[in-house]
Design a protein around this motif. Structure first.
Motif, PDB file in Angstrom:
ATOM      1  N   THR A  43       0.698  -1.162  -0.076  1.00  0.00           N
ATOM      2  CA  THR A  43      -0.001   0.040  -0.004  1.00  0.00           C
ATOM      3  C   THR A  43       0.780   1.251  -0.080  1.00  0.00           C
ATOM      4  O   THR A  43       0.494   2.307  -0.804  1.00  0.00           O
ATOM      5  N   LYS A  44       2.064   1.098   0.501  1.00  0.00           N
ATOM      6  CA  LYS A  44       2.871   2.381   0.740  1.00  0.00           C
ATOM      7  C   LYS A  44       3.880   2.407  -0.404  1.00  0.00           C
ATOM      8  O   LYS A  44       3.411   2.866  -1.303  1.00  0.00           O
ATOM      9  N   PHE A  45       5.174   2.580  -0.025  1.00  0.00           N
ATOM     10  CA  PHE A  45       6.292   3.316  -0.956  1.00  0.00           C
ATOM     11  C   PHE A  45       5.995   2.126  -2.231  1.00  0.00           C
ATOM     12  O   PHE A  45       6.255   2.871  -3.438  1.00  0.00           O
ATOM     13  N   ILE A  46       5.848   0.979  -2.253  1.00  0.00           N
ATOM     14  CA  ILE A  46       6.069   0.150  -3.422  1.00  0.00           C
ATOM     15  C   ILE A  46       4.711   0.375  -4.573  1.00  0.00           C
ATOM     16  O   ILE A  46       5.209   0.669  -5.668  1.00  0.00           O
ATOM     17  N   ASN A  47       3.545   0.546  -4.167  1.00  0.00           N
ATOM     18  CA  ASN A  47       2.555   0.930  -5.211  1.00  0.00           C
ATOM     19  C   ASN A  47       2.738   2.541  -5.262  1.00  0.00           C
ATOM     20  O   ASN A  47       2.699   3.015  -6.478  1.00  0.00           O
ATOM     21  N   GLY A  48       2.770   3.334  -4.124  1.00  0.00           N
ATOM     22  CA  GLY A  48       3.189   4.685  -4.368  1.00  0.00           C
ATOM     23  C   GLY A  48       2.117   5.880  -4.834  1.00  0.00           C
ATOM     24  O   GLY A  48       2.409   6.909  -4.772  1.00  0.00           O
ATOM     25  N   SER A  49       0.901   5.374  -4.935  1.00  0.00           N
ATOM     26  CA  SER A  49      -0.102   6.154  -5.256  1.00  0.00           C
ATOM     27  C   SER A  49      -1.532   6.128  -4.590  1.00  0.00           C
ATOM     28  O   SER A  49      -2.472   6.676  -4.953  1.00  0.00           O
ATOM     29  N   SER A  50      -1.254   5.554  -3.424  1.00  0.00           N
ATOM     30  CA  SER A  50      -2.427   5.693  -2.218  1.00  0.00           C
ATOM     31  C   SER A  50      -3.697   5.326  -2.866  1.00  0.00           C
ATOM     32  O   SER A  50      -4.674   5.992  -2.584  1.00  0.00           O
ATOM     33  N   ASP A  51      -3.808   4.373  -3.835  1.00  0.00           N
ATOM     34  CA  ASP A  51      -4.817   4.124  -4.330  1.00  0.00           C
ATOM     35  C   ASP A  51      -5.513   2.627  -4.290  1.00  0.00           C
ATOM     36  O   ASP A  51      -6.586   2.192  -4.677  1.00  0.00           O
ATOM     37  N   THR A  52      -4.657   1.860  -3.703  1.00  0.00           N
ATOM     38  CA  THR A  52      -4.952   0.459  -3.191  1.00  0.00           C
ATOM     39  C   THR A  52      -4.237  -0.077  -2.043  1.00  0.00           C
ATOM     40  O   THR A  52      -3.249   0.436  -1.819  1.00  0.00           O
ATOM     41  N   MET A  53      -4.726  -0.995  -1.500  1.00  0.00           N
ATOM     42  CA  MET A  53      -4.087  -1.747  -0.435  1.00  0.00           C
ATOM     43  C   MET A  53      -3.334  -3.307  -1.078  1.00  0.00           C
ATOM     44  O   MET A  53      -3.750  -3.752  -2.146  1.00  0.00           O
ATOM     45  N   GLY A  54      -2.427  -3.463  -0.522  1.00  0.00           N
ATOM     46  CA  GLY A  54      -1.653  -4.957  -0.836  1.00  0.00           C
ATOM     47  C   GLY A  54      -0.523  -5.229   0.095  1.00  0.00           C
ATOM     48  O   GLY A  54      -0.297  -4.527   1.041  1.00  0.00           O
ATOM     49  N   GLY A  55      -0.092  -6.526   0.145  1.00  0.00           N
ATOM     50  CA  GLY A  55       0.841  -6.955   1.194  1.00  0.00           C
ATOM     51  C   GLY A  55       1.776  -8.118   0.599  1.00  0.00           C
ATOM     52  O   GLY A  55       1.162  -8.588  -0.541  1.00  0.00           O
ATOM     53  N   VAL A  56       2.931  -8.304   1.022  1.00  0.00           N
ATOM     54  CA  VAL A  56       3.506  -9.570   0.249  1.00  0.00           C
ATOM     55  C   VAL A  56       4.524 -10.170   1.556  1.00  0.00           C
ATOM     56  O   VAL A  56       4.806  -9.391   2.205  1.00  0.00           O
ATOM     57  N   THR A  57       4.461 -11.449   1.311  1.00  0.00           N
ATOM     58  CA  THR A  57       5.367 -12.331   2.043  1.00  0.00           C
ATOM     59  C   THR A  57       6.508 -12.831   1.446  1.00  0.00           C
ATOM     60  O   THR A  57       6.148 -13.627   0.240  1.00  0.00           O
ATOM     61  N   CYS A  58       7.639 -12.678   1.358  1.00  0.00           N
ATOM     62  CA  CYS A  58       8.668 -12.964   0.494  1.00  0.00           C
ATOM     63  C   CYS A  58       9.549 -13.891   1.392  1.00  0.00           C
ATOM     64  O   CYS A  58      10.118 -13.689   2.785  1.00  0.00           O
ATOM     65  N   GLY A  59       9.956 -15.209   0.947  1.00  0.00           N
ATOM     66  CA  GLY A  59      10.674 -16.085   1.631  1.00  0.00           C
ATOM     67  C   GLY A  59      10.967 -17.327   0.827  1.00  0.00           C
ATOM     68  O   GLY A  59      11.139 -17.421  -0.439  1.00  0.00           O
ATOM     69  N   SER A  60      11.175 -18.557   1.575  1.00  0.00           N
ATOM     70  CA  SER A  60      11.748 -19.551   0.910  1.00  0.00           C
ATOM     71  C   SER A  60      10.538 -20.333   0.136  1.00  0.00           C
ATOM     72  O   SER A  60       9.343 -20.037   0.519  1.00  0.00           O
ATOM     73  N   GLN A  61      10.799 -21.079  -0.950  1.00  0.00           N
ATOM     74  CA  GLN A  61       9.808 -21.970  -1.538  1.00  0.00           C
ATOM     75  C   GLN A  61       8.906 -22.667  -0.709  1.00  0.00           C
ATOM     76  O   GLN A  61       7.572 -22.744  -0.580  1.00  0.00           O
ATOM     77  N   GLU A  62       9.628 -23.265   0.259  1.00  0.00           N
ATOM     78  CA  GLU A  62       8.965 -24.168   1.206  1.00  0.00           C
ATOM     79  C   GLU A  62       8.070 -23.526   2.194  1.00  0.00           C
ATOM     80  O   GLU A  62       6.789 -23.913   2.319  1.00  0.00           O
ATOM     81  N   PHE A  63       8.372 -22.200   2.477  1.00  0.00           N
ATOM     82  CA  PHE A  63       7.479 -21.530   3.666  1.00  0.00           C
ATOM     83  C   PHE A  63       6.308 -20.953   2.647  1.00  0.00           C
ATOM     84  O   PHE A  63       4.978 -20.984   3.167  1.00  0.00           O
ATOM     85  N   ILE A  64       6.525 -20.214   1.488  1.00  0.00           N
ATOM     86  CA  ILE A  64       5.435 -19.872   0.536  1.00  0.00           C
ATOM     87  C   ILE A  64       4.478 -21.214   0.394  1.00  0.00           C
ATOM     88  O   ILE A  64       3.185 -20.826   0.028  1.00  0.00           O
ATOM     89  N   ASP A  65       4.936 -22.251   0.092  1.00  0.00           N
ATOM     90  CA  ASP A  65       4.216 -23.320  -0.398  1.00  0.00           C
ATOM     91  C   ASP A  65       3.259 -23.817   0.873  1.00  0.00           C
ATOM     92  O   ASP A  65       2.143 -24.130   0.701  1.00  0.00           O
ATOM     93  N   ALA A  66       3.988 -23.671   2.031  1.00  0.00           N
ATOM     94  CA  ALA A  66       3.103 -23.804   3.126  1.00  0.00           C
ATOM     95  C   ALA A  66       1.868 -22.923   3.497  1.00  0.00           C
ATOM     96  O   ALA A  66       0.772 -23.041   3.670  1.00  0.00           O
ATOM     97  N   LEU A  67       2.250 -21.705   3.144  1.00  0.00           N
ATOM     98  CA  LEU A  67       1.367 -20.607   3.422  1.00  0.00           C
ATOM     99  C   LEU A  67      -0.128 -20.924   2.141  1.00  0.00           C
ATOM    100  O   LEU A  67      -1.027 -20.486   2.631  1.00  0.00           O
ATOM    101  N   ARG A  68       0.231 -21.308   1.168  1.00  0.00           N
ATOM    102  CA  ARG A  68      -0.677 -21.536   0.099  1.00  0.00           C
ATOM    103  C   ARG A  68      -1.280 -23.060   0.222  1.00  0.00           C
ATOM    104  O   ARG A  68      -2.129 -23.165  -0.670  1.00  0.00           O
ATOM    105  N   ASN A  69      -1.004 -23.624   1.018  1.00  0.00           N
ATOM    106  CA  ASN A  69      -1.595 -25.212   1.256  1.00  0.00           C
ATOM    107  C   ASN A  69      -2.798 -25.379   1.237  1.00  0.00           C
ATOM    108  O   ASN A  69      -3.403 -24.695   2.164  1.00  0.00           O
ATOM    109  N   VAL A  70      -3.651 -25.894   0.470  1.00  0.00           N
ATOM    110  CA  VAL A  70      -5.077 -26.031   0.365  1.00  0.00           C
ATOM    111  C   VAL A  70      -5.474 -26.632   1.861  1.00  0.00           C
ATOM    112  O   VAL A  70      -6.808 -26.468   2.363  1.00  0.00           O
ATOM    113  N   ASN A  71      -4.598 -27.280   2.679  1.00  0.00           N
ATOM    114  CA  ASN A  71      -5.318 -28.175   3.827  1.00  0.00           C
ATOM    115  C   ASN A  71      -4.812 -27.144   5.193  1.00  0.00           C
ATOM    116  O   ASN A  71      -5.686 -27.358   5.851  1.00  0.00           O
ATOM    117  N   ASP A  72      -3.643 -26.650   5.289  1.00  0.00           N
ATOM    118  CA  ASP A  72      -3.356 -26.059   6.325  1.00  0.00           C
ATOM    119  C   ASP A  72      -2.704 -24.802   6.173  1.00  0.00           C
ATOM    120  O   ASP A  72      -1.921 -24.508   6.983  1.00  0.00           O
TER     121      ASP A  72
END
Length: 399
Positions: free
Chosen positions: A203-232
């Protein structure tokens, strides 16, 4: 060789479906399969490149995630609908009932409120510490600790976290170091300094135009896969999914981030030096008087400067409000929360973005009610801006 985050973004090339210079936007909530077997495999997480349902991911979201992972130097990333939609699932993915978090005491009010007020309902406890004192951080670790959480540049006091030092402590105790880098994109690259997970409010500097919200989690493939897992997976099951149209919009704005950050930093340094010379109580990482100046300098990617955030303490809330109202009247910026906009934004965090922190704790950490947080804009003539701001300060009796 030095890490060059803007080069990593620039080197990404995505063509649109019909040869467009911008990637096509995947304007669908659900995706078709040519065979029932592929649908089954996708549900099981075994079919790369197949899209199932937009809560899981979309091509537009993956493009943005890849670009942000490249910027931060992590294996991959997952985008969400807001900064809190990235932060809270990351914590919940790593902590279960009975676990413990060591967190910086000065963090964004929403994150503070989550750790202080909400996480205890799930039997997750947090110790809030002065993140600049590594011995205090280590002393707070218990056998149940899973995470050390901090912001590279803290909101709103602009304390600087020693990411390398914190990383050593995290590795020694087998913990995950989560770093919110919202205030310092490009200027500092936490993953290169040892952070396990890097978070941003887009929402802040990365977008820079105060017109939308957004977030990101940057990490290992293993951790991001865990966040996206359909079961847990916390991101999958809590549902903070970003809309594809917004992802495409943020990706376009990301391409100019390096230009904007340099201008934000140049303008903020100019104003901070002038305000300090005027005798105002000024906090900015680029000032030699800042306690974290040398540390920031050691960690930074030098061409991007010390960021666009500074604070002034004008002595009391009434004076702060009077000054902010006058500056808005004179078109010097907006009396508004958030940051990273092309116009300067100012607010008194004690009664706004950090209001979730109880007053006695605000006092303890040095957050006075006269503190004004500035997100300095992209003004072309910063000398003119300074003169006009100074006139406002003289008029209300701050100077």
């Amino acid at each position: 060789m030095a890490f060059k985050p803007a080069n990593k973004i620039q080197d990404l090339q995505y063509f649109g479906e019909f040869g467009g210079v911008n990637p096509s936007i995947s304007d669908s909530s659900t995706y078709t399969f040519l065979s029932a077997k592929t649908m089954f495999d996708t549900f099981e997480g075994n079919a790369d490149g197949c899209y199932l349902y937009s809560r899981h991911s979309t091509p537009s979201n993956l493009y943005l995630g890849q670009a942000l992972a490249a910027m931060e130097g992590t294996e991959t990333a997952n985008v969400a609908a807001s900064g809190m939609g990235a932060i809270t699932p990351a914590i919940l993915q790593l902590c279960k009932a009975g676990d413990h978090v060591v967190s910086s005491r000065t963090i964004y009010g929403g994150t503070y409120a989550f750790l202080k007020n909400f996480a205890p309902k799930l039997n997750i406890e947090t110790s809030f510490v002065d993140i600049t004192k590594l011995e205090e951080v280590e002393k707070s670790i218990t056998e149940n600790t899973k995470i050390i959480y901090c912001e590279t540049v803290s909101n709103p006091l602009l304390e600087i976290a020693d990411i390398e030092g914190l990383s050593k402590i995290a590795k020694k105790h087998n913990l995950q170091l989560l770093v919110d880098n919202t205030f310092s994109p490009l200027s500092i690259s936490p993953a290169a300094l040892g952070a396990d997970v890097v978070l941003h409010s887009l929402t802040k500097f990365i977008n820079g135009s105060s017109d939308t919200m957004g977030g990101v989690t940057c990490g290992s493939q293993e951790f991001i896969d865990a966040l996206r897992n359909v079961n847990d997976g916390a991101n999958m099951l809590l549902g903070p999914a970003m809309d594809s149209l917004r992802a495409a919009s943020i990706l376009k704005n990301l391409r100019t981030l390096h230009i904007r950050i340099k201008q934000h930093s140049e303008n903020a340094l100019y104003l901070a030096e002038k305000f300090e010379a005027d005798g105002l109580k000024t906090v900015y990482p680029g000032l030699k008087s800042h306690s974290g100046h040398a540390l920031f300098k050691k960690m930074m990617n030098k061409e991007y400067g010390f960021g666009g955030m500074l604070t002034l303490d004008v002595g009391g809330i009434d004076k702060a409000n009077e000054l902010m109202e006058l500056m808005q009247e004179k078109n010097l910026g907006y009396l508004a929360v958030s940051l990273g906009f092309y116009k300067t934004l100012f607010s008194a965090p004690g009664s706004s973005t950090s209001s979730e922190i109880p007053e006695e704790e605000q006092k303890e950490m040095g957050l006075s009610d006269g503190l004004i947080r500035f997100s300095i804009g992209l003004d072309n003539d910063i000398e003119r801006t300074y003169k006009m701001m100074r006139e406002c300060m003289v008029e209300v009796g701050v100077l």
